[in-house]
Enzyme design. Structure first.
Site, PDB file in Angstrom:
ATOM      1  N   LYS A 125       3.473  -5.891   0.275  1.00 38.93           N
ATOM      2  CA  LYS A 125       4.505  -5.733  -0.758  1.00 38.93           C
ATOM      3  C   LYS A 125       3.821  -5.813  -2.109  1.00 38.93           C
ATOM      4  CE  LYS A 125       8.758  -7.742  -2.550  1.00 38.93           C
ATOM      5  NZ  LYS A 125       9.873  -8.657  -2.279  1.00 38.93           N
ATOM      6  N   LYS A 147       5.784  -1.656   1.086  1.00 39.44           N
ATOM      7  CA  LYS A 147       6.834  -1.566   0.066  1.00 39.44           C
ATOM      8  C   LYS A 147       6.222  -1.567  -1.318  1.00 39.44           C
ATOM      9  CE  LYS A 147      10.638  -4.248  -1.698  1.00 39.44           C
ATOM     10  NZ  LYS A 147      11.261  -5.535  -1.719  1.00 39.44           N
TER      11      LYS A 147
END
Ligand code: PBG
Length: 326
Positions: A199, A252
């Protein structure tokens, strides 16, 4: 002309579907939903057209709307009725996610995934417990190991409420191992973990932070989320999470990080998920509103590209619209 290799032969309408390498399927999509404990009616999210903060009482109805499009899985985010330094509403038995999940599980057949993080629940908006002098020394800001216990309580409370899968998103070192241990001990060894493994500290989360009211009160998240410049480090993060017991590895955001999706696909035999985040959604809508892009087409192309790069599952705010098209 003695051209022998003519790729265009395979581009007639009859044969194109036969040789298509990548197919989108509603079964690959996960639709995020925002449940707001402070709302008594649906509140549109301006920067995410078509999405709303939904009151707890309407959680099941909202998920049923999603189910009708053919999308089977949802990711539940909560906006709590109160925030404090520790984020205690994140693991409260009568917390917003816990109440919403119970209703969704009771009244729908959706597959329910919950986001496990503290940033929507802490008054400072960071994803963990803060050091005393966090504002002066942001590098040490989050008390990593002390945060793990709070995440454990949160994940177990989600499983108790009936969550089918939990998804830790805080980028706290050791979070997957901690959650796996806590879930197993509480009798939830069947509940899988989808880790937000790679992330990045991304400005593409902007609209989400409006939607979920989770912007940090000071500083940013660069001391726990990944540096957008780093590609190899994503493999290290994913490897750690796999070793700690993750079942699904997520990248992400999605579109600006397709190289990372492809890397993880190549290196791991785990399902790979990609999160087509709020900013990726908002920018297509904004351009479409101006008449500069054709929304359905660019949305479809985005999701096909994410699959082509190697994602098996896609979390996307376009889930319902695309599933309807398919
Ligand atoms: C953290 C979390 C965030 C998103 C999903 N989980 C926000 C953040 O890290 O700042 C962003 C999702 C999106 O932008 O669509 N709980």
């Amino acid at each position: 002309m003695d051209l022998t290799d003519r790729p265009r032969r395979l581009r007639t309408d009859g044969v194109r579907p036969l040789v298509s390498e990548t197919r989108l399927d509603a079964a690959d999509l996960i639709a995020p939903v925002f449940i707001d404990a402070t709302a008594d009616e649906r509140i549109p999210i301006d920067s995410m057209p078509g999405h709303e903060r939904v009151p707890v009482a309407e959680a099941a109805e909202r998920v049923r709307e999603i189910r009708e499009t053919g999308v089977a899985a949802v990711m539940v985010f909560g906006i709590p009725d109160g925030k404090d330094a520790e984020g205690t509403r994140a693991w409260a038995d009568d917390g917003v996610v816990q109440r919403a999940v119970r209703r969704i599980v009771d009244r729908t057949d959706a597959y329910v995934i919950t986001d496990v993080c503290l940033c929507e629940y802490t008054d400072h908006g960071h994803c963990g417990l803060l050091e005393e002098h966090a504002e002066e020394s942001p590098e040490l800001m989050i008390r990593n190991d002390a945060t793990l216990e709070l995440l454990e309580r949160t994940a177990v409370s989600h499983a108790e409420a009936g969550a089918d899968m939990v998804a830790p998103s805080g980028m706290i070192d050791g979070m997957v191992g901690a959650l796996r241990g806590a879930l197993d001990e509480a009798g939830y060894s069947r509940v899988p973990i989808m880790s937000y493994a790679a992330k990045y500290q991304s400005s593409f989360y902007g609209p989400f932070r409006d939607a979920a009211d989770g912007a940090p009160a000071f500083g940013d998240r660069r001391h726990y989320q990944m540096d957008p410049s780093n590609r190899r480090e994503a493999l290290r993060e994913a490897r750690l999470d796999a070793e700690e017991g993750a079942d699904v590895l997520m990248v992400k955001p999605a579109l600006p990080y397709l190289d990372v999706v492809a890397d993880l696909r190549r290196e791991f035999d785990y399902p790979i998920a990609a999160y087509n985040v709020s900013g990726e959604y908002a920018m297509l809508h904004a351009a479409a509103e101006k008449g500069w892009l054709a929304l359905e087409e660019v949305a479809y192309e985005s999701l096909v590209s994410i699959k082509r790069a190697g994602a098996d599952l896609i979390l996307t705010y376009f889930a319902e619209d695309i599933a309807d098209q398919l």
